[in-house]
Enzyme design. Structure first.
Site, PDB file in Angstrom:
ATOM      1  N   CYS A   8     -34.671  19.362   1.706  1.00 32.96           N
ATOM      2  CA  CYS A   8     -33.890  19.041   0.209  1.00 32.96           C
ATOM      3  C   CYS A   8     -34.868  18.064  -0.392  1.00 32.96           C
ATOM      4  O   CYS A   8     -35.898  17.573   0.012  1.00 32.96           O
ATOM      5  CB  CYS A   8     -32.699  18.929   0.513  1.00 32.96           C
ATOM      6  SG  CYS A   8     -32.117  17.335   1.626  1.00 32.96           S
ATOM      7  N   CYS A  13     -28.521  14.222   2.504  1.00 29.72           N
ATOM      8  CA  CYS A  13     -27.432  14.995   2.227  1.00 29.72           C
ATOM      9  C   CYS A  13     -27.500  16.251   2.772  1.00 29.72           C
ATOM     10  O   CYS A  13     -26.845  16.736   3.783  1.00 29.72           O
ATOM     11  CB  CYS A  13     -26.778  15.142   0.840  1.00 29.72           C
ATOM     12  SG  CYS A  13     -26.472  13.386   0.291  1.00 29.72           S
ATOM     13  N   ARG A  14     -28.128  17.225   2.146  1.00 32.94           N
ATOM     14  CA  ARG A  14     -27.945  18.585   2.665  1.00 32.94           C
ATOM     15  C   ARG A  14     -29.005  19.127   4.074  1.00 32.94           C
ATOM     16  O   ARG A  14     -28.330  19.734   4.685  1.00 32.94           O
ATOM     17  CB  ARG A  14     -28.396  19.453   1.240  1.00 32.94           C
ATOM     18  CG  ARG A  14     -27.398  19.405   0.037  1.00 32.94           C
ATOM     19  CD  ARG A  14     -28.037  19.998  -1.188  1.00 32.94           C
ATOM     20  NE  ARG A  14     -28.985  19.199  -1.602  1.00 32.94           N
ATOM     21  CZ  ARG A  14     -29.909  19.681  -2.404  1.00 32.94           C
ATOM     22  NH1 ARG A  14     -29.834  20.778  -3.090  1.00 32.94           N
ATOM     23  NH2 ARG A  14     -31.008  18.844  -2.907  1.00 32.94           N
ATOM     24  N   SER A  15     -30.367  18.674   3.880  1.00 31.61           N
ATOM     25  CA  SER A  15     -31.133  19.287   4.818  1.00 31.61           C
ATOM     26  C   SER A  15     -30.601  18.571   6.357  1.00 31.61           C
ATOM     27  O   SER A  15     -30.627  19.385   7.277  1.00 31.61           O
ATOM     28  CB  SER A  15     -32.657  19.209   4.649  1.00 31.61           C
ATOM     29  OG  SER A  15     -32.949  17.790   4.421  1.00 31.61           O
ATOM     30  N   ASP A 123     -25.740  19.937  -4.707  1.00 38.68           N
ATOM     31  CA  ASP A 123     -26.270  18.671  -4.065  1.00 38.68           C
ATOM     32  C   ASP A 123     -24.978  17.696  -3.967  1.00 38.68           C
ATOM     33  O   ASP A 123     -24.701  17.326  -4.980  1.00 38.68           O
ATOM     34  CB  ASP A 123     -27.426  18.247  -4.990  1.00 38.68           C
ATOM     35  CG  ASP A 123     -27.777  16.952  -4.045  1.00 38.68           C
ATOM     36  OD1 ASP A 123     -27.407  16.274  -3.137  1.00 38.68           O
ATOM     37  OD2 ASP A 123     -29.371  16.448  -4.136  1.00 38.68           O
TER      38      ASP A 123
HETATM   39  P1  4NP Z   1     -30.325  15.747  -0.821  1.00 38.21           P
HETATM   40  O1  4NP Z   1     -29.405  14.833  -1.961  1.00 38.21           O
HETATM   41  O2  4NP Z   1     -31.434  16.342  -1.446  1.00 38.21           O
HETATM   42  O3  4NP Z   1     -29.197  16.861  -0.425  1.00 38.21           O
HETATM   43  O4  4NP Z   1     -30.517  14.799   0.214  1.00 38.21           O
HETATM   44  C1  4NP Z   1     -29.946  13.652  -2.495  1.00 38.21           C
HETATM   45  C2  4NP Z   1     -30.143  12.450  -1.845  1.00 38.21           C
HETATM   46  C3  4NP Z   1     -30.603  11.212  -2.565  1.00 38.21           C
HETATM   47  C4  4NP Z   1     -30.774  11.371  -3.937  1.00 38.21           C
HETATM   48  C5  4NP Z   1     -30.734  12.634  -4.847  1.00 38.21           C
HETATM   49  C6  4NP Z   1     -30.382  13.742  -3.792  1.00 38.21           C
HETATM   50  N1  4NP Z   1     -31.662  10.445  -4.581  1.00 38.21           N
HETATM   51  O5  4NP Z   1     -31.784  10.287  -5.947  1.00 38.21           O
HETATM   52  O6  4NP Z   1     -31.492   9.151  -3.961  1.00 38.21           O
END
Ligand code: 4NP
Length: 155
Positions: A8, A13-15, A123
């Protein structure tokens, strides 16, 4: 050994949620000795970080271990090592192609294309809805396991 990688944007968060869920599924199906699982980010923002609090809370709610989840960035080498590289959304899939430098390849898949949902995993970093994301990733992980069973002749 079959190697599965979830990808991700931030790997907080997701992965990591998918990694933990899929590892739990493998354990319950007695497949931990045959399939490995890992996760990575397309960005370098959270290298070395633990998962987001929301991901840890939802995993705890469903009694799924969050041990050994540490942020890292996807590398070119991952393309050779992993048999299934699973993006959470279309932009992840696009970035996987860019980072690995590979053209479209069947081992690179958007998770929910394996399900009837056929869409991006939302997300929760932005939506705040970790429950919705958990349920969708759970459906995706079950579909992925079926695909792997069929393709790899796993018993
Ligand atoms: P992920 O979500 O891709 O599911 O881990 C995010 C985690 C952090 C950020 C954006 C999306 N960020 O902007 O830091």
């Amino acid at each position: 050994m079959i190697n599965v990688l979830f990808v991700c944007l931030g790997n907080i968060c997701r992965s990591p949620m998918a990694e933990a869920l899929f590892r739990d599924l493998l354990k319950k199906e007695n497949l931990s000795e045959k399939v490995t699982v890992d996760s990575a980010a397309t960005s370098a923002w959270h290298i070395g970080s633990p998962p987001h609090k929301g991901t840890l809370t939802i995993l705890k709610k469903y009694n799924i271990s969050s041990d050994d989840l540490v942020g890292r960035q996807l590398t070119k080498k991952d393309f050779e090592k992993f048999d299934y590289i699973i993006g959470m959304d279309e932009s992840n899939v696009k970035n996987i192609f860019e980072i690995t430098g590979k053209p479209r390849h069947p081992k690179i898949i958007r998770l929910l294309d394996l399900t009837e949902h056929n869409k991006d995993v939302p997300d929760p970093y932005y939506t705040g809805d970790f429950e919705e994301t958990f349920q969708l990733i759970s459906d995706g992980c079950r579909a992925l396991l079926e695909k792997i069973r069929n393709e790899q002749n796993l018993t």
